[in-house]
Design a protein around this motif. Structure first.
Motif, PDB file in Angstrom:
ATOM      1  N   ARG A  65      15.616  55.044  22.729  1.00 14.94           N
ATOM      2  CA  ARG A  65      16.319  55.236  24.005  1.00 14.94           C
ATOM      3  C   ARG A  65      16.182  56.486  24.460  1.00 14.94           C
ATOM      4  O   ARG A  65      15.257  57.451  23.877  1.00 14.94           O
ATOM      5  N   GLU A  66      16.265  56.881  25.611  1.00 19.53           N
ATOM      6  CA  GLU A  66      16.369  58.232  26.361  1.00 19.53           C
ATOM      7  C   GLU A  66      17.522  59.074  25.927  1.00 19.53           C
ATOM      8  O   GLU A  66      18.508  58.589  25.764  1.00 19.53           O
ATOM      9  N   ARG A  67      16.955  60.266  25.623  1.00 18.03           N
ATOM     10  CA  ARG A  67      18.139  61.512  25.335  1.00 18.03           C
ATOM     11  C   ARG A  67      17.736  62.572  25.963  1.00 18.03           C
ATOM     12  O   ARG A  67      16.515  62.916  26.230  1.00 18.03           O
ATOM     13  N   SER A  68      18.586  63.503  26.526  1.00 23.24           N
ATOM     14  CA  SER A  68      18.428  64.765  26.688  1.00 23.24           C
ATOM     15  C   SER A  68      18.841  65.714  25.666  1.00 23.24           C
ATOM     16  O   SER A  68      19.783  65.409  25.018  1.00 23.24           O
ATOM     17  N   LEU A  69      17.950  66.702  25.392  1.00 26.83           N
ATOM     18  CA  LEU A  69      18.042  67.614  24.498  1.00 26.83           C
ATOM     19  C   LEU A  69      18.851  69.074  25.197  1.00 26.83           C
ATOM     20  O   LEU A  69      18.611  69.534  26.033  1.00 26.83           O
ATOM     21  N   ASP A  70      19.873  69.560  24.328  1.00 26.44           N
ATOM     22  CA  ASP A  70      20.616  70.620  24.681  1.00 26.44           C
ATOM     23  C   ASP A  70      19.966  72.032  24.047  1.00 26.44           C
ATOM     24  O   ASP A  70      20.642  72.573  23.395  1.00 26.44           O
ATOM     25  N   ARG A  71      18.911  72.185  24.432  1.00 23.84           N
ATOM     26  CA  ARG A  71      18.291  73.131  23.899  1.00 23.84           C
ATOM     27  C   ARG A  71      16.923  73.654  24.828  1.00 23.84           C
ATOM     28  O   ARG A  71      16.028  72.689  24.980  1.00 23.84           O
ATOM     29  N   ALA A  72      16.871  74.604  25.363  1.00 22.63           N
ATOM     30  CA  ALA A  72      15.848  75.134  26.195  1.00 22.63           C
ATOM     31  C   ALA A  72      14.471  75.341  25.932  1.00 22.63           C
ATOM     32  O   ALA A  72      14.425  75.705  24.565  1.00 22.63           O
ATOM     33  N   TYR A  73      13.939  74.944  26.348  1.00 26.56           N
ATOM     34  CA  TYR A  73      12.137  74.824  26.143  1.00 26.56           C
ATOM     35  C   TYR A  73      11.436  75.515  27.051  1.00 26.56           C
ATOM     36  O   TYR A  73      11.406  75.573  28.200  1.00 26.56           O
ATOM     37  N   ALA A  74      10.299  76.215  26.690  1.00 28.87           N
ATOM     38  CA  ALA A  74       9.353  76.901  27.469  1.00 28.87           C
ATOM     39  C   ALA A  74       7.964  76.864  27.161  1.00 28.87           C
ATOM     40  O   ALA A  74       7.625  76.784  25.886  1.00 28.87           O
ATOM     41  N   VAL A  75       6.893  76.866  28.168  1.00 29.11           N
ATOM     42  CA  VAL A  75       5.628  77.025  27.956  1.00 29.11           C
ATOM     43  C   VAL A  75       5.321  78.675  27.963  1.00 29.11           C
ATOM     44  O   VAL A  75       5.842  79.268  29.135  1.00 29.11           O
ATOM     45  N   LEU A  76       4.565  79.242  27.068  1.00 26.67           N
ATOM     46  CA  LEU A  76       4.296  80.578  26.980  1.00 26.67           C
ATOM     47  C   LEU A  76       3.164  80.896  28.075  1.00 26.67           C
ATOM     48  O   LEU A  76       2.215  80.046  28.404  1.00 26.67           O
ATOM     49  N   ASP A  77       3.189  81.839  28.776  1.00 23.83           N
ATOM     50  CA  ASP A  77       2.311  82.497  29.664  1.00 23.83           C
ATOM     51  C   ASP A  77       1.125  83.344  28.759  1.00 23.83           C
ATOM     52  O   ASP A  77       1.578  84.421  28.650  1.00 23.83           O
ATOM     53  N   ASN A  78       0.058  82.558  28.613  1.00 23.71           N
ATOM     54  CA  ASN A  78      -0.987  83.113  27.846  1.00 23.71           C
ATOM     55  C   ASN A  78      -1.594  84.674  28.005  1.00 23.71           C
ATOM     56  O   ASN A  78      -1.731  85.422  27.308  1.00 23.71           O
ATOM     57  N   SER A  79      -1.761  84.798  29.231  1.00 18.97           N
ATOM     58  CA  SER A  79      -2.131  85.704  29.673  1.00 18.97           C
ATOM     59  C   SER A  79      -1.112  86.966  29.728  1.00 18.97           C
ATOM     60  O   SER A  79      -1.360  88.146  29.360  1.00 18.97           O
ATOM     61  N   ALA A  80       0.024  86.931  30.102  1.00 21.03           N
ATOM     62  CA  ALA A  80       1.045  87.738  30.155  1.00 21.03           C
ATOM     63  C   ALA A  80       1.516  88.014  28.587  1.00 21.03           C
ATOM     64  O   ALA A  80       1.660  89.312  28.282  1.00 21.03           O
ATOM     65  N   LEU A  81       1.512  86.901  27.736  1.00 20.08           N
ATOM     66  CA  LEU A  81       1.407  87.297  26.448  1.00 20.08           C
ATOM     67  C   LEU A  81       0.412  88.212  26.000  1.00 20.08           C
ATOM     68  O   LEU A  81       0.611  89.246  24.974  1.00 20.08           O
ATOM     69  N   HIS A  82      -0.643  87.881  26.047  1.00 23.68           N
ATOM     70  CA  HIS A  82      -2.001  88.773  25.548  1.00 23.68           C
ATOM     71  C   HIS A  82      -1.815  90.033  26.094  1.00 23.68           C
ATOM     72  O   HIS A  82      -2.083  91.006  25.337  1.00 23.68           O
ATOM     73  N   ALA A  83      -1.542  90.282  27.428  1.00 21.85           N
ATOM     74  CA  ALA A  83      -1.270  91.640  27.781  1.00 21.85           C
ATOM     75  C   ALA A  83      -0.037  92.568  27.243  1.00 21.85           C
ATOM     76  O   ALA A  83      -0.250  93.675  26.711  1.00 21.85           O
ATOM     77  N   ARG A  84       0.960  91.623  26.811  1.00 23.40           N
ATOM     78  CA  ARG A  84       2.203  92.228  26.392  1.00 23.40           C
ATOM     79  C   ARG A  84       1.841  92.587  24.775  1.00 23.40           C
ATOM     80  O   ARG A  84       2.503  93.946  24.429  1.00 23.40           O
ATOM     81  N   LEU A  85       0.922  92.111  24.125  1.00 28.15           N
ATOM     82  CA  LEU A  85       0.759  92.355  22.737  1.00 28.15           C
ATOM     83  C   LEU A  85      -0.567  93.525  22.807  1.00 28.15           C
ATOM     84  O   LEU A  85      -1.489  93.313  21.786  1.00 28.15           O
ATOM     85  N   GLY A  86      -0.661  94.474  23.294  1.00 31.56           N
ATOM     86  CA  GLY A  86      -1.687  95.482  23.442  1.00 31.56           C
ATOM     87  C   GLY A  86      -1.694  96.451  22.168  1.00 31.56           C
ATOM     88  O   GLY A  86      -0.414  96.788  21.544  1.00 31.56           O
ATOM     89  N   PHE A  87      -2.637  96.846  21.833  1.00 33.19           N
ATOM     90  CA  PHE A  87      -2.761  98.227  21.093  1.00 33.19           C
ATOM     91  C   PHE A  87      -3.911  99.042  21.220  1.00 33.19           C
ATOM     92  O   PHE A  87      -4.659  98.268  21.826  1.00 33.19           O
ATOM     93  N   ASP A  88      -4.303  99.947  20.471  1.00 32.33           N
ATOM     94  CA  ASP A  88      -5.341 100.732  20.775  1.00 32.33           C
ATOM     95  C   ASP A  88      -6.767 100.376  20.177  1.00 32.33           C
ATOM     96  O   ASP A  88      -7.712 100.381  21.287  1.00 32.33           O
ATOM     97  N   ARG A  89      -6.940 100.028  19.150  1.00 35.07           N
ATOM     98  CA  ARG A  89      -8.460  99.998  18.637  1.00 35.07           C
ATOM     99  C   ARG A  89      -8.533  98.534  18.391  1.00 35.07           C
ATOM    100  O   ARG A  89      -8.026  98.098  17.312  1.00 35.07           O
ATOM    101  N   VAL A  90      -9.706  97.959  19.045  1.00 35.00           N
ATOM    102  CA  VAL A  90     -10.134  96.663  18.826  1.00 35.00           C
ATOM    103  C   VAL A  90     -11.757  96.696  18.426  1.00 35.00           C
ATOM    104  O   VAL A  90     -12.271  97.409  19.237  1.00 35.00           O
ATOM    105  N   VAL A  91     -11.918  96.160  17.419  1.00 34.68           N
ATOM    106  CA  VAL A  91     -13.713  96.080  17.321  1.00 34.68           C
ATOM    107  C   VAL A  91     -14.070  94.553  17.209  1.00 34.68           C
ATOM    108  O   VAL A  91     -13.503  93.703  16.667  1.00 34.68           O
ATOM    109  N   ARG A  92     -15.035  94.380  17.974  1.00 34.12           N
ATOM    110  CA  ARG A  92     -15.622  93.034  18.309  1.00 34.12           C
ATOM    111  C   ARG A  92     -16.612  92.723  17.064  1.00 34.12           C
ATOM    112  O   ARG A  92     -17.559  93.667  16.924  1.00 34.12           O
ATOM    113  N   GLY A  93     -16.316  91.870  16.421  1.00 36.79           N
ATOM    114  CA  GLY A  93     -17.315  91.447  15.273  1.00 36.79           C
ATOM    115  C   GLY A  93     -16.644  90.148  14.623  1.00 36.79           C
ATOM    116  O   GLY A  93     -15.684  89.953  14.703  1.00 36.79           O
ATOM    117  N   VAL A  94     -17.615  89.775  13.675  1.00 36.38           N
ATOM    118  CA  VAL A  94     -17.278  88.644  12.812  1.00 36.38           C
ATOM    119  C   VAL A  94     -17.477  89.037  11.390  1.00 36.38           C
ATOM    120  O   VAL A  94     -18.416  89.884  11.034  1.00 36.38           O
TER     121      VAL A  94
END
Length: 361
Positions: A65-94
């Motif tokens: 049957r149908e139910r409503s959940l009493d708990r808020a849910y959210a989709v993350l903004d990937n671009s905003a999260l990526h920008a928020r998690l900054g730090f100085d030194r990044v190396v491109r490599g495998v």
């Protein structure tokens, strides 16, 4: 090593704590394309609402049957999260070789560090249970008949996707993405292996057609396939994120758990303690064991009983749902939730749950 959400969060918080950090990734600037979501109350206090793309105050589920959940849910903004998690030194490599204190890249570059942490995620593996999904992104107007007035469907287990009761079950996951966009996704929660994307695409098209939605030919598609369990075995290198086992074996969620656990690892690094031991004290290991029992139950569940099983789960008080879905350090609360499901479930589901509790993986 690895700058997805978990690795980048660890690098960001470690740098904020005063550590000298090097992040290594083959494509560190590539946008994150998967849809990441979380329960709002899971997110750590050091993140604010600017990293949320869309929010659903009372998501719905349809089990028997149908139910409503009493708990808020959210989709993350990937671009905003990526920008928020900054730090100085990044190396491109495998990485060609990774050791406890040295990483050698394919181009021969060596990076030495007091501690190396592997956050490169998990690759599909036939030995591991996995989640698969196929989704499309459409406008709110196109999605409206499938949404049926709901702000979001966390799980919709109705069989209007063209399947019979004895076919492996899949559900509709439907969430707003903001900017007049909605993700409509047919999801195989867990399988070994999971249902293939083509089958899920067919099921989604059937479900949407039965609800008055035609699958737009040019709609952007999302294909999902990832393990919901991490391989066991010792490693000389500490791990974090899904690679460390922070993925929930019953839901496939790992981003929120990683964001919440990152400061435990950072504290260990700043005090010279073992980050793996800091990440997995006894209560969290007990929680992981209980959730692995739940995974075995889901893998063994008669498809015809799937909706009834989730009806028993979502009938739990919200605090017990939260304990099972989100908490990492309360094994007693998770055991209580599992016992309540066992007590309320029909006999066929009880037998499956009992067998899962005594059977070894």
């Amino acid at each position: 090593m690895g700058l997805g959400p978990a690795g980048r969060a660890l690098a960001h918080r470690a740098a904020a704590a005063g550590l000298r950090v090097v992040g290594v990734d083959p494509t560190p600037d590539r946008p994150w394309t998967p849809t990441y979501a979380a329960w709002v109350d899971e997110l750590p206090s050091w993140l604010d609402s600017s990293v949320l793309r869309a929010r659903v105050s009372r998501p719905r589920v349809w089990t028997t049957r149908e139910r409503s959940l009493d708990r808020a849910y959210a989709v993350l903004d990937n671009s905003a999260l990526h920008a928020r998690l900054g730090f100085d030194r990044v190396v491109r490599g495998v990485a060609a070789e990774i050791g406890p204190g040295t990483v050698t890249l394919r181009d021969g570059t060596q990076i030495r560090a007091a501690r190396v942490i592997d956050s490169r995620g998990l690759r599909p593996d036939p030995a591991l249970a996995e989640q698969t999904a196929f989704g499309i992104v459409v406008s709110e107007e196109v999605a409206a008949p499938a949404m049926a007035g709901a702000d979001g469907w966390f799980m919709d287990w109705r069989r209007d996707n063209g399947t019979a009761p004895d076919d492996p079950a899949s559900f509709l996951y439907a969430v707003p993405l903001g900017a007049d966009r909605v993700l409509l996704e047919e999801t195989c929660l867990v399988g070994r292996p999971g249902l293939p994307p083509d089958s899920l695409r067919t099921r989604l098209a059937t479900r949407l057609r039965n609800r008055g939605v035609e699958l737009p030919a040019a709609a952007p598609a999302e294909r999902v396939r990832f393990p919901v369990e991490a391989p066991r075995g010792g490693s000389a290198v500490a791990a974090f994120g899904a690679r460390a086992g922070l993925i929930h074996p019953g839901t496939g969620y790992s981003v929120a758990a990683s964001l919440c656990a990152v400061d435990e690892v950072v504290t260990a690094l700043t005090t010279g303690r073992d980050p793996t031991k800091a990440l997995w004290p006894l209560p969290t290991r007990a929680v992981r064991t209980l959730r692995e029992v739940g995974l075995r139950a889901l893998l063994s569940l008669d498809p015809a009983c799937t909706a009834a099983f989730f009806e028993a789960f979502f009938a739990l008080p919200v605090d017990r749902q939260r304990a099972y879905l989100s908490g990492r350090d309360q094994p007693a609360a998770i055991a209580a939730a599992m016992w309540e499901i066992f007590r309320q479930a029909p006999p066929p589901i009880r037998r499956t749950l009992a067998a899962a509790g005594v059977r070894r993986s």
